[in-house]
Design an enzyme around this catalytic site. Sequence first.
Site, PDB file in Angstrom:
ATOM      1  N   GLY A  81      28.793 -17.428  89.714  1.00  0.00           N
ATOM      2  CA  GLY A  81      27.332 -17.376  89.736  1.00  0.00           C
ATOM      3  C   GLY A  81      26.779 -17.372  91.149  1.00  0.00           C
ATOM      4  O   GLY A  81      25.835 -16.643  91.457  1.00  0.00           O
ATOM      5  N   ASP A  82      27.363 -18.173  92.027  1.00  0.00           N
ATOM      6  CA  ASP A  82      26.942 -18.211  93.430  1.00  0.00           C
ATOM      7  C   ASP A  82      27.201 -16.860  94.093  1.00  0.00           C
ATOM      8  O   ASP A  82      26.402 -16.389  94.909  1.00  0.00           O
ATOM      9  CB  ASP A  82      27.706 -19.300  94.187  1.00  0.00           C
ATOM     10  CG  ASP A  82      27.671 -20.636  93.474  1.00  0.00           C
ATOM     11  OD1 ASP A  82      26.643 -20.945  92.841  1.00  0.00           O
ATOM     12  OD2 ASP A  82      28.678 -21.360  93.533  1.00  0.00           O
TER      13      ASP A  82
END
Length: 303
Positions: A250-251
């Site tokens: 996600g990052d």
Amino acid sequence: MIYTLTFNPSVDYIVRLETFKEGFTNRTKGEEYYFGGKGINVSLILSELGIESTALGFIAGFTGDAIEKSLKESGICTDFIKLDSGISRINIKIRSETESEINAQGPDIDKAALDSLMKKIDHISEGDTLVLAGSIPNTMPDNIYETILQKLIGKKVIIVVDASKDLLLKTLKYHPFLIKPNKQELEELFDTKINSSADIEKYAAELKNRGAVNVLVSLGGDGAFLLDEFSKTHHTGVLKENVLSTVGSGDSMVAGFIAGYESHKDYDYALGLGTACGNATAFSNGLAKKEKITEVFNKLLDL
């Protein structure tokens, strides 16, 4: 300049086992360690994409020194606040039949350290980007995101928020340029079950109505969805390769989206690069490297 803020950086210690038996001595078949935290992960992927950033946050002890040294060796500018006591946390990630995690609490952050952070926030200016990512340590006030955003009102700073539940909702009145909940977080935000793409669009629109400029929803194996500032929808699929770990995906997507939009000012391109970065990390041990990102991005163009 892009600034990423990580309140609680970590050393992520990954152990791999054939099976995990609770209550018994378990022998690993391999170990790895990575330096991270959500904001730091964003900075690392930006560096792979050739984009400079400055990592802000708090570090402590020998683990904090190791985190800072590693980031500098990766070409990332750091402007951490060194705490007087404690150590930066060590998180244990167990990889066997399933993925399990034990995340440490981290060091105490006192008022003096928090005041030092606010002085650094004061130097962020028009045209800069600030990425607020992750949870807040329990030693910090739960309105810290709001306090930071209040200081930036009127400065025309681009705000990106990757957080969950009330922490995210309370930032919407400050009109962040981008928020990135995943499907599960979207369900938690609205206490509901999402069963269709129409549901995703419905709740993304609600977040936009509450103040978010762009809403990016990561959907795991189903790709990603974007509701942009013009209320136009975008969707991208994913590659079907062997997933080694979802940690940091996600990052990585956030970093890719920021890089893609900054370079092209085009939401389809930003979503494609963001998805490629998220996929590439899922297919890697640790965060993705430039070569893997490029490979995945080119394959996604052919879908």
